[in-house]
Scaffold this motif. Structure first.
Motif, PDB file in Angstrom:
ATOM      1  N   THR A   1      19.036   0.898  -6.416  1.00  0.00           N
ATOM      2  CA  THR A   1      18.171  -0.169  -6.911  1.00  0.00           C
ATOM      3  C   THR A   1      18.721  -1.560  -6.619  1.00  0.00           C
ATOM      4  OG1 THR A   1      19.253   0.105  -9.062  1.00  0.00           O
ATOM      5  CG2 THR A   1      17.128   1.204  -8.750  1.00  0.00           C
ATOM      6  N   GLY A   2      19.933  -1.632  -6.060  1.00  0.00           N
ATOM      7  CA  GLY A   2      20.515  -2.914  -5.690  1.00  0.00           C
ATOM      8  C   GLY A   2      21.831  -3.153  -6.393  1.00  0.00           C
TER       9      GLY A   2
ATOM     10  N   GLN B   1      20.454  -0.221   2.942  1.00  0.00           N
ATOM     11  CA  GLN B   1      20.306   0.700   4.068  1.00  0.00           C
ATOM     12  C   GLN B   1      21.609   0.939   4.802  1.00  0.00           C
ATOM     13  OE1 GLN B   1      17.028  -0.466   6.561  1.00  0.00           O
ATOM     14  NE2 GLN B   1      15.656  -0.810   4.840  1.00  0.00           N
ATOM     15  N   ILE B   2      22.436  -0.115   4.879  1.00  0.00           N
ATOM     16  CA  ILE B   2      23.676  -0.018   5.650  1.00  0.00           C
ATOM     17  C   ILE B   2      24.806  -0.693   4.881  1.00  0.00           C
ATOM     18  CG2 ILE B   2      24.891  -0.879   7.703  1.00  0.00           C
ATOM     19  CD1 ILE B   2      22.345  -0.552   9.279  1.00  0.00           C
ATOM     20  N   MET B   3      25.964  -0.029   4.856  1.00  0.00           N
ATOM     21  CA  MET B   3      27.227  -0.657   4.482  1.00  0.00           C
ATOM     22  C   MET B   3      28.224  -0.265   5.551  1.00  0.00           C
ATOM     23  SD  MET B   3      27.512  -0.168   0.322  1.00  0.00           S
ATOM     24  CE  MET B   3      29.165  -0.871   0.290  1.00  0.00           C
ATOM     25  N   ALA B   4      28.822  -1.237   6.211  1.00  0.00           N
ATOM     26  CA  ALA B   4      29.726  -0.922   7.317  1.00  0.00           C
ATOM     27  C   ALA B   4      30.717  -2.056   7.537  1.00  0.00           C
ATOM     28  CB  ALA B   4      28.929  -0.675   8.593  1.00  0.00           C
TER      29      ALA B   4
ATOM     30  N   ILE C   1      23.119  -4.373   4.421  1.00  0.00           N
ATOM     31  CA  ILE C   1      21.731  -4.726   4.722  1.00  0.00           C
ATOM     32  C   ILE C   1      20.851  -4.033   3.694  1.00  0.00           C
ATOM     33  CG2 ILE C   1      19.846  -4.552   6.402  1.00  0.00           C
ATOM     34  CD1 ILE C   1      21.937  -4.549   8.617  1.00  0.00           C
ATOM     35  N   SER C   2      20.078  -4.811   2.947  1.00  0.00           N
ATOM     36  CA  SER C   2      19.148  -4.252   1.969  1.00  0.00           C
ATOM     37  C   SER C   2      17.726  -4.663   2.336  1.00  0.00           C
ATOM     38  CB  SER C   2      19.493  -4.732   0.555  1.00  0.00           C
ATOM     39  OG  SER C   2      19.040  -6.055   0.346  1.00  0.00           O
ATOM     40  N   GLN C   3      16.784  -4.326   1.450  1.00  0.00           N
ATOM     41  CA  GLN C   3      15.388  -4.666   1.725  1.00  0.00           C
ATOM     42  C   GLN C   3      15.101  -6.150   1.549  1.00  0.00           C
ATOM     43  OE1 GLN C   3      13.602  -0.416   0.032  1.00  0.00           O
ATOM     44  NE2 GLN C   3      12.685  -2.332  -0.606  1.00  0.00           N
ATOM     45  N   THR C   4      16.013  -6.892   0.886  1.00  0.00           N
ATOM     46  CA  THR C   4      15.740  -8.315   0.614  1.00  0.00           C
ATOM     47  C   THR C   4      16.853  -9.258   1.066  1.00  0.00           C
ATOM     48  OG1 THR C   4      16.675  -8.100  -1.609  1.00  0.00           O
ATOM     49  CG2 THR C   4      14.288  -7.764  -1.385  1.00  0.00           C
TER      50      THR C   4
ATOM     51  N   SER D   1      11.288  -6.158   2.413  1.00  0.00           N
ATOM     52  CA  SER D   1      10.889  -5.476   3.643  1.00  0.00           C
ATOM     53  C   SER D   1      11.250  -4.001   3.552  1.00  0.00           C
ATOM     54  CB  SER D   1      11.589  -6.104   4.857  1.00  0.00           C
ATOM     55  OG  SER D   1      11.419  -7.508   4.883  1.00  0.00           O
ATOM     56  N   LYS D   2      10.263  -3.152   3.536  1.00  0.00           N
ATOM     57  CA  LYS D   2      10.533  -1.715   3.508  1.00  0.00           C
ATOM     58  C   LYS D   2      11.216  -1.270   4.784  1.00  0.00           C
ATOM     59  CE  LYS D   2       6.939  -0.307   0.260  1.00  0.00           C
ATOM     60  NZ  LYS D   2       5.756   0.560   0.029  1.00  0.00           N
ATOM     61  N   THR D   3      10.878  -1.955   5.883  1.00  0.00           N
ATOM     62  CA  THR D   3      11.500  -1.627   7.165  1.00  0.00           C
ATOM     63  C   THR D   3      12.397  -2.779   7.602  1.00  0.00           C
ATOM     64  OG1 THR D   3       9.569  -0.326   7.823  1.00  0.00           O
ATOM     65  CG2 THR D   3      11.097  -0.962   9.556  1.00  0.00           C
ATOM     66  N   VAL D   4      13.701  -2.544   7.590  1.00  0.00           N
ATOM     67  CA  VAL D   4      14.671  -3.511   8.094  1.00  0.00           C
ATOM     68  C   VAL D   4      15.493  -2.793   9.148  1.00  0.00           C
ATOM     69  CG1 VAL D   4      16.566  -5.057   7.545  1.00  0.00           C
ATOM     70  CG2 VAL D   4      14.794  -4.626   5.840  1.00  0.00           C
ATOM     71  N   THR D   5      15.569  -3.375  10.324  1.00  0.00           N
ATOM     72  CA  THR D   5      16.327  -2.739  11.399  1.00  0.00           C
ATOM     73  C   THR D   5      17.253  -3.780  12.019  1.00  0.00           C
ATOM     74  OG1 THR D   5      16.152  -1.459  13.460  1.00  0.00           O
ATOM     75  CG2 THR D   5      14.511  -3.178  13.099  1.00  0.00           C
ATOM     76  N   SER D   6      18.392  -3.324  12.524  1.00  0.00           N
ATOM     77  CA  SER D   6      19.382  -4.273  13.018  1.00  0.00           C
ATOM     78  C   SER D   6      20.106  -3.721  14.236  1.00  0.00           C
ATOM     79  CB  SER D   6      20.409  -4.590  11.925  1.00  0.00           C
ATOM     80  OG  SER D   6      21.184  -3.435  11.633  1.00  0.00           O
TER      81      SER D   6
END
Length: 618
Positions: free
Chosen positions: A335-336, A360-363, A372-375, A398-403
């Motif tokens: 949830t953040g 979505q990502i922790m690196a 990187i999260s949705q906001t 953003s439900k879709t976040v890409t990097s």
């Protein structure tokens, strides 16, 4: 002028020749209807036909294998073993027997009927990285007329039975066993039993009833038993030599186990506590429907079993990321929020970091840890938990976040609802180089990559190429043929679950150890998984590893399902120019197909009893 027209006409005729629909390269026809087909992570296409369960390998002119006994298998009967070439065919409906198939060789490495398990097996567990299958039931031994209760141990690398451990009928296997050296530790309804694998002799018994999971620590030669009791968990520790209890009292934990990790400082455990706020039956139903709750983190003293922390860190949600670091435990919440706690239980940061939902990502990156999260997106200092550069990139939910990482320009590129951000990993400066990307068909970009000519954004029906400053160079859109005709594409290695990949890495790194990895390109990630597979002495695993490492045949082309002049089909679009270079008409209003983007093959169900294969590289 005439010469110019002639030149244009010649080019047009040449281009039209490129996009002529091609014929199938291979056709596989069966006696009965093709009920379903599925591209597996191994590259083998699995299909249920009227005559058998069949497997088709890439670029094979013949069906690779047929298993007649499994011709009535449904998709819900399938259970893939993550990170392996194995498929378990589990009983359901009229099926009573369990089978395991090696999808690369096509060999049935376990068949409970052939192995003489009466009516099938009552439970089975796959143990990695040893690649052993453990089953429970009534077994008929060679030369004997009666069935006896027992637990069977099979080697999946060669499909051979290692041994059946005789059990009393009132003490069947109750959970997942574990293997440590020559010992197999089996949890039972009445106790835990340790057997010698080589001799079959009972080495010891421990008075722990109904354990649901056994975990052994190879490094310290310790054994832990876990028992799920309602919505909570009980943990025990037993002596690996004689089965004696090593804790004065078992430890009762709130919630159901979700993660277990050995550390030098204690046993780290995460449990999930689902809570709807309602009691009784209504509460149970609401909990299942809602699926919300919180996680609790424990660190148990390995010598006493006592929780080393007086107060568990607040999570305010379910933990979705969990890493063991040298100085403590790092975790992120679905949830953040991200937090870090020392092994003594004290917070290492002044306060948890707010990230917004859906991390979505922790690196790891050069300056810290990227999330990187949705906001929002930021690089954080692992010592302080604060932004390295004092500011996060914040954007619309953003439900879709890409990097991706642009190596030549040393920057991160991120696509979200705001548009495309560039983030300098050295000074934290960020810039919106492109405002909202105007994809048609109500789509958002689902992939971003750096190519020689610019930044490519793609989705199911759209492709856009930007220059390196964010200006649009070209855009291509193919309208979807309608919801009723949209097929599903399993994109080879991309379809592999993260759990499967974690297992693959664990084969090399050692089970129950997890650390925060570096931000890598997809190619490097696949190479690391291949290294894990390569350590297993099996032709199937080596083939699987080779597939992971392979360059995608479709890395320079996208295939889009759309309505063509000849009917619904796939348009092959060049990723560098946006031009259509070929098309395949499927001649079906509701096409059923799979695309293997590593080998570059389209499988298409045609005429009911035929599967056609097209080489997409043409």
């Amino acid at each position: 002028m005439n010469s110019v027209k002639q030149l244009l006409l010649t080019f047009a005729l040449f281009f039209c020749g490129l996009i002529t629909a091609q014929n199938a390269d291979y056709n596989y026809t069966f006696d009965g209807q093709v009920k379903w087909m599925l591209l597996t992570d191994t590259g083998t296409l699995l299909a249920s036909t009227g005559e058998a369960l069949v497997g088709i390998k890439p670029n094979s002119s013949e069906v690779s294998f047929k298993i007649d006994r499994l011709k009535k298998v449904k998709e819900e009967n399938l259970e893939f073993v993550p990170g392996t070439p194995y498929l378990i065919i589990k009983p359901k409906g009229m099926m009573t027997h369990t089978s395991v198939v090696d999808l690369i060789t096509g060999k049935m490495v376990f068949d409970s009927k052939k192995e003489k398990w009466q009516g099938g097996v009552t439970s089975r567990h796959f143990i990695t990285p040893e690649m052993k299958l453990v089953v429970n039931g009534m077994h008929k031994e060679e030369g004997l007329g009666q069935y006896k209760a027992g637990v069977g141990l099979y080697d999946m690398l060669d499909g051979k039975l290692i041994r059946v451990f005789e059990r009393k009928s009132g003490n069947p296997m109750s959970g997942k066993p574990d293997i440590m050296d020559d010992d197999i530790i089996i949890p039972g309804v009445k106790n835990i039993t340790c057997y010698s694998i080589s001799s079959g002799a009972v080495k010891w018994e421990a008075g722990v009833k109904n354990a649901t999971r056994i975990i052994s620590n190879e490094d310290t030669k310790e054994i832990y038993a876990f028992r799920t009791k309602g919505t909570n968990t009980v943990v025990y520790k037993v002596n690996a030599s004689n089965g004696a209890s090593m804790w004065v009292k078992e430890n009762k934990l709130k919630g159901v186990i979700s993660r277990i990790n050995f550390t030098e400082h204690g046993l780290a455990i995460v449990t999930n506590i689902v809570n709807s706020g309602k009691k009784g039956l209504a509460g149970k139903i609401a909990n299942k429907m809602k699926g919300s709750g919180t996680s609790k983190v424990y660190l148990l003293d390995l010598n006493t079993g006592v929780d080393l922390w007086e107060k568990s860190p607040k999570t305010k949600g379910i933990i979705s990321h969990f890493y063991i670091e040298d100085d403590g435990i790092l975790f992120g919440v679905a949830t953040g929020g991200i937090n870090k706690v020392g092994f003594d239980g004290t917070p290492l940061w002044k306060k948890p970091l707010k990230t917004g939902p859906g991390i979505q990502i922790m690196a790891r990156v050069n300056k810290g840890v990227l999330y990187i999260s949705q906001t929002s997106t930021d690089i954080i200092d692992m010592q302080t938990g604060e932004s390295v550069f004092g500011k996060a990139v914040k954007y619309k939910n953003s439900k879709t976040v890409t990097s991706t990482y642009d190596e030549n320009r040393d920057r991160f590129l991120l696509s979200c609802k705001d548009g495309i951000y560039e983030i300098d990993g050295n000074n934290g400066e960020y810039n919106l180089i492109t405002k909202k990307v105007n994809f048609e068909g109500k789509e958002d970009p689902t992939s971003i990559s750096v190519r020689q000519g610019g930044i490519l954004l793609t989705s199911d029906q759209n492709l856009t190429m930007l220059d390196f400053q964010g200006g649009e160079k070209w855009h291509t859109y193919y309208k979807a043929p309608g919801i009723s005709t949209v097929g599903k594409i399993f994109m080879g290695a991309l379809a592999v679950s993260s759990f499967a990949l974690a297992n693959a890495s664990a084969y090399q790194a050692g089970a129950n150890k997890v650390a925060l990895g570096a931000y890598h390109s997809e190619t490097r990630r696949m190479e690391s998984y291949q290294e894990g597979f390569g350590n297993i002495a099996s032709a199937s695993f080596k083939a699987l590893g080779k597939r992971f490492k392979a360059t995608k045949a479709t890395e320079n082309s996208s295939f889009i399902l759309t309505k063509l002049e000849g009917g619904v089909g796939l348009a092959k679009v060049d990723k560098d120019s946006g031009q259509k270079v070929n098309e395949i008409v499927l001649n079906e209003k509701k096409p059923v197909y799979e695309v293997d983007d590593i080998e570059g093959i389209l499988y298409f169900k045609s005429k009911g009893n035929t599967i056609s294969a097209y080489n997409l590289n043409k």
